[in-house]
Design an enzyme around this catalytic site. Structure first.
Site, PDB file in Angstrom:
ATOM      1  CE  LYS A  22      -3.720  -0.184   2.351  1.00 51.03           C
ATOM      2  NZ  LYS A  22      -4.672  -0.297   3.485  1.00 51.03           N
ATOM      3  NE  ARG A  91      -6.797   4.445   4.947  1.00 50.08           N
ATOM      4  CZ  ARG A  91      -8.085   4.202   4.776  1.00 50.08           C
ATOM      5  NH1 ARG A  91      -8.508   2.952   4.707  1.00 50.08           N
ATOM      6  NH2 ARG A  91      -8.950   5.185   4.671  1.00 50.08           N
ATOM      7  N   GLY A 100      -8.371  -6.634   4.933  1.00 45.66           N
ATOM      8  CA  GLY A 100      -9.211  -6.842   6.099  1.00 45.66           C
ATOM      9  C   GLY A 100      -8.574  -7.642   7.214  1.00 45.66           C
ATOM     10  CG  HIS A 451      -5.915 -45.870  -0.488  1.00 41.77           C
ATOM     11  ND1 HIS A 451      -7.230 -45.983  -0.891  1.00 41.77           N
ATOM     12  CD2 HIS A 451      -5.210 -46.705  -1.285  1.00 41.77           C
ATOM     13  CE1 HIS A 451      -7.311 -46.852  -1.878  1.00 41.77           C
ATOM     14  NE2 HIS A 451      -6.090 -47.311  -2.136  1.00 41.77           N
ATOM     15  NE  ARG A 570       0.944 -45.253  -8.030  1.00 41.96           N
ATOM     16  CZ  ARG A 570       0.382 -44.240  -8.686  1.00 41.96           C
ATOM     17  NH1 ARG A 570      -0.392 -44.485  -9.744  1.00 41.96           N
ATOM     18  NH2 ARG A 570       0.591 -43.002  -8.322  1.00 41.96           N
ATOM     19  NE  ARG A 625       5.882 -48.618  -7.768  1.00 40.26           N
ATOM     20  CZ  ARG A 625       5.161 -47.874  -6.919  1.00 40.26           C
ATOM     21  NH1 ARG A 625       5.712 -46.786  -6.401  1.00 40.26           N
ATOM     22  NH2 ARG A 625       3.923 -48.199  -6.616  1.00 40.26           N
ATOM     23  CB  SER A 777      11.750 -42.107 -11.235  1.00 41.42           C
ATOM     24  OG  SER A 777      10.539 -41.397 -11.079  1.00 41.42           O
ATOM     25  N   GLY A 779      10.809 -40.957  -5.875  1.00 43.38           N
ATOM     26  CA  GLY A 779       9.520 -41.253  -5.259  1.00 43.38           C
ATOM     27  C   GLY A 779       9.391 -40.388  -4.020  1.00 43.38           C
ATOM     28  CG  ASP A 782       7.534 -44.644   0.049  1.00 41.67           C
ATOM     29  OD1 ASP A 782       6.592 -44.393   0.826  1.00 41.67           O
ATOM     30  OD2 ASP A 782       7.602 -45.705  -0.603  1.00 41.67           O
ATOM     31  CE1 TYR A 865       9.739 -38.895 -15.309  1.00 44.43           C
ATOM     32  CE2 TYR A 865      11.837 -38.969 -16.454  1.00 44.43           C
ATOM     33  CZ  TYR A 865      10.907 -39.561 -15.637  1.00 44.43           C
ATOM     34  OH  TYR A 865      11.130 -40.823 -15.127  1.00 44.43           O
TER      35      TYR A 865
END
Length: 894
Positions: A22, A91, A100, A451, A570, A625, A777, A779, A782, A865
């Site tokens: 502001k 303010r 607010g 899950h 999977r 996998r 890759s 994961g 985990d 990726y």
């Protein structure tokens, strides 16, 4: 010496970190020559110093006094001067807009004496007492801690006694009486008198705004918007201008474009004879901004011109607050305005068309979160009543269906054409058919990575988890919320974007953006704007985007959504349903011959699955996998088996021999923490034939697709590697099977072999593992669990909310990657892995692959990726493009 105060004439929009949003924008408008009431800004540094010590910084009051003197000299009046008082507003103004959430105090400088002078000089006694009652009320609640409801009660009683509908119905004498009642209320509640020293009013007001930075609503807002807690707020002290001087005065809020749709034009609200706080407080009905054209044509034209100038200058939608004092327009605030997701895309496209911004800048001004909101159907919130319950918004969208309480009933009803919502305490892999059949999933337990949440997001299903108000009774086929009971078959509505559950069927609004991704058809409006942003993102992004997909249908959908392959297929999901019996037979096998027969029965089924997936992704990589979960997950629940056996014995019956055999197997394989036990590569090394069967199914599928003229690109990923020796042993078995299939079919089958990096030890020994791995890759689900020492299914409900409240977490580490811990392991593994194997391909396939903020981290970390659920692929594509952009000009519409 640190400087804590800057005049509006000394700052600019590039000083938002120091002056707050502001203050920086007030300074910018002043420099532009717009009519801004003079003032100064107390910096965020002063706020941080105050919050750290509890005392105002040394020299702050002197600096404020010096700047106040300059204001007084320019105005020819002193603060609180008895015969002609200068009045001030105080303010808040943080770096990022928090509307607010913090405090404002108007009319600083009014006292029992100066209010009489204001009445005389203004010629409006009612205005003077109205301004004084506002100050006493704001100061009493904000600075002195009196419950604001007590002031409202006093006002309500007075209006009732006078027969007034609103505050305009109160005369000057009434407002004078109200001031005295307010002052007495303050004395009763605090033991203090309302201060009659203007200097004390100003000092205490500034410190109160500092303190409001740590107020409950401000902290809650920062958590929701991911705004850091250590920024502090600036304080803007400004000469008061008055919209409550009569019918030729007023206040308003305006937008240079419609913040809901992005349409061009002047939008906003105006309220005659009112101060700015009245407009947003809703104490009286406002009129549309177009009415100002008739009420005050000259001010309207000036406002329109100023708004056009500001939009061109800021090159974005501007949100403006203004006051008209006896016909004269004053600009009180501007900022880059908040907007809906639809408006964000539309405005970015239009501004680019108008040449105000580049296409890259347009891409920077939209977001993956906004795109996700546009992709899912929504409820028409104008017709939705009070929510039945609230939970965690785990998978966005809106769905309506009959409540059902088990998977079989969901499948049965869905097959008959009925839309259903699967309601469970929590879901398990056995619920997968019901989740597929249902429109939405609702659980009373779990969080965003339970899950139910993970699977629902992967399927694009609406999901609300952890709705603790709901008591689920699966046996009674009902759930209750307080005194309300929802029986099976009762229609409910689930809002996965807001985490709300409603009784009955709330009307849905279809997503045109989702239709675009499904069909590629571009229609005018927001769809065209989204398509434009996606083309720009795809043109600049470096990161590839793959999908997590386990079926040919999911693979085909992911490709339509722009996936460049599958980053995680999977195999365990292929062992569910009717195939569970074959897996049970494999687990229960007592001889090698029995085990081999079970594996031989599974092989053609898996091969068929792989053929379909490779066909859907023809020409693109498919990373498969090998089996990851512990085998006991494919067996019935231990307690259920024990209960069934005990019940049979209690009735004098002979227990089912198969149940007894299963229970024996479950007991043999029972682990206290199976997620840290016999699973992943460990299972492959100790369960003879399991790896060979899966690899053979993959290899034969590749050969079949090649024979059919396809271009299959299968990659084999070994999960839960801890040491290079594990990977070396599995790789030897994989290469042997690939060679056997190549010989048997006469078709060369070559599949790169890589691994998931999901354990800290693997990340820290990545250089050695890269000797055997052709790709990594991450994961990160985990890896987050094992780095933090969390079991995500347990801890989210147990203490995550407390950790978020206490500021230990800014956001769940399962939702957005923990850069300092888990992210550091990723960076180490990337650097050391590529040092050992420069051509090492690296991706991520955990839930973080579709999280916008995490995508930016993976871009910076140098991954090749990201992989995410099919429905998150467009989000990841967009954010990968945004991550590749150079730093923007810092504008922020939060």
């Amino acid at each position: 010496m640190v400087r804590y105060v800057y005049a509006f004439t000394e700052g600019g929009r590039d000083m938002a970190d120091l002056l707050g949003g502001k203050g920086a924008n007030l300074a910018e408008m002043t420099r532009m020559g717009l009519p801004v009431p003079p003032g100064f800004t107390v910096t965020t540094e002063a706020c941080r110093a105050f919050l750290a010590t509890g005392c105002e910084p040394k020299g702050l009051i002197r600096e404020i006094s010096d700047h106040l003197t300059v204001l007084e000299q320019a105005a020819g009046r002193r603060l609180g001067q008895p015969d002609d008082p200068l009045l001030l507003s105080v303010r808040s103004g943080a770096r990022f807009s928090m509307p607010g959430m913090m405090e404002t105090i108007l009319d600083i400088g009014l006292t029992d004496e100066s209010v009489l002078g204001l009445a005389k000089t203004s010629g409006n006694e009612r205005f003077a007492w109205d301004s004084y009652r506002r100050l006493v009320q704001m100061f009493g609640s904000t600075v002195m801690g009196v419950d604001s409801a007590l002031f409202e009660n006093v006002m309500a009683r007075l209006k009732e006694a006078r027969g007034a509908v609103d505050d305009l119905g109160l005369a000057a004498g009434d407002l004078s009486e109200l001031v005295e009642a307010y002052k007495e209320l303050i004395r009763q509640e605090t033991g203090e008198y309302f201060p009659q020293s203007p200097a004390e009013q100003l000092r205490r007001a500034v410190l109160a705004v500092f303190e409001s930075w740590n107020g409950e609503r401000a902290r809650l807002y920062r958590r929701r918007e991911h705004i850091p807690d250590d920024l502090g707020t600036a304080v803007n002290v400004q000469t008061m201008v008055f919209g409550n001087l009569g019918p030729d005065s007023g206040s308003g809020v305006a937008f240079t474009r419609d913040p809901a749709t992005g349409h061009r034009g002047l939008y906003g609200d105006y309220l005659s004879n009112a101060q700015g706080e009245d407009v947003v407080a809703g104490i009286r009905n406002t009129v549309g901004l177009h009415e100002l054209k008739h009420l005050n044509p000259e001010a309207y034209v000036q406002l329109r011109d100023h708004m056009g100038l500001l939009e061109t200058h800021y090159r974005d939608l501007c949100d403006i607050e203004f006051t008209i004092e006896r016909g004269r327009l004053w600009m009180l605030q501007t900022r880059v305005g908040k907007r809906t997701a639809e408006a964000a895309f539309a405005i970015a496209a239009e501004l680019a068309d108008e040449g105000l911004i580049t296409s890259d800048e347009g891409l920077a001004r939209v977001s993956g979160d906004g795109l996700a909101r546009l992709m899912f159907p929504r409820f028409d919130t104008s017709t939705v009543g009070e929510a039945l319950a609230h939970g965690i918004p785990a998978s966005p969208g809106a769905a309506v269906g009959a409540a059902v309480f088990d998977s079989a009933e969901a499948v049965r009803r869905a097959a008959a054409g009925e839309k259903v919502v699967l309601v469970r305490q929590e879901t398990t892999p056995d619920d997968l058919p019901g989740m597929v059949a249902a429109q939405a999933v609702l659980t009373s337990r779990g969080g965003k990575t339970s899950h139910a949440a993970v699977v629902a997001r992967g399927m694009g299903k609406v999901c609300v988890c952890g709705a603790e108000e709901i008591s689920v009774d699966p046996q009674g086929r009902r759930f209750t919320v307080g005194e309300t009971t929802i029986e099976e078959g009762t229609v409910i509505s689930v809002d996965g974007s807001e985490g709300a559950v409603y009784p009955g069927a709330a009307p849905l609004v279809d997503s045109a953006v989702m239709r675009y991704f499904e069909t590629g058809d571009v229609s005018p409006g927001v769809v065209g704007a989204v398509a434009r942003a996606m083309r720009q993102a795809d043109g600049v992004r470096r990161l590839g985007v793959r999908a997590n997909a386990d079926t040919p249908e999911d693979a085909a959908r992911a490709r339509r959504f722009g996936a460049e392959g599958i980053g995680l297929c999977r195999t365990e999901h292929m062992f569910l349903g009717d195939r569970r019996q074959l897996v049970e037979a494999m687990i229960l096998a007592r001889t090698d011959a029995e085990r081999e027969r079970s594996l031989e029965a599974l092989l053609p089924l898996q091969r068929h699955d792989f053929v379909g997936i490779l066909e859907a992704m023809d020409g693109l990589p498919v990373t498969i996998r090998l089996l990851d979960p512990p085998l006991h997950e494919f067996l019935p629940d231990r307690t259920d088996l024990a209960v069934r056996i005990a019940a049979a014995e209690a009735h004098g019956d002979r227990p089912d021999p198969h149940d007894a055999e299963l229970l024996d197997a479950v007991n043999r394989m029972h682990e206290e923490n199976p997620m840290l036990g016999l699973r992943g590569v460990r299972l492959g090394l100790v369960a003879p034939g399991l790896v060979a069967m899966q690899v053979r199914a993959i290899a034969e599928a590749v050969a079949e697709r090649k024979r059919a003229g396809g271009d299959p690109t299968a990659e084999i990923m070994v999960p839960l590697i801890d040491t290079v020796e594990e990977l070396r042993l599995v790789r030897e078995e994989v290469e042997q099977v690939l060679a056997e299939v190549s010989t048997a079919t006469g078709i060369p089958v070559e599949c790169p072999v890589g691994t998931m990096i999901e354990l800290p030890r693997a990340a820290l020994t990545a250089d050695r593992i890269a000797e055997e791995a052709e790709f990594f890759s991450f994961g990160t689900n985990d890896l987050t669990q094992t780095t933090w020492g969390f079991s995500r299914d347990d801890v989210e409900a147990a203490f995550f909310s407390a950790y978020l409240d206490k500021g230990i977490f800014k956001v769940s580490p399962f939702e957005t990657i923990d850069r300092d811990g888990v992210g550091r392991l990723v960076e180490i593994a990337v650097a050391e892995g590529r040092a050992a194997r420069p051509d090492l391909k690296i991706g991520v396939c955990g839930e973080h692959g579709g999280d916008p903020e995490s995508v930016h981290f993976f871009h910076t970390a140098g991954l090749d990726y990201v992989s995410c659920s099919p429905f998150r692929v467009p989000v990841a594509r967009l954010e990968a493009g945004r991550a590749a952009l150079p730093a923007t000009d810092g504008s922020d519409s939060r």
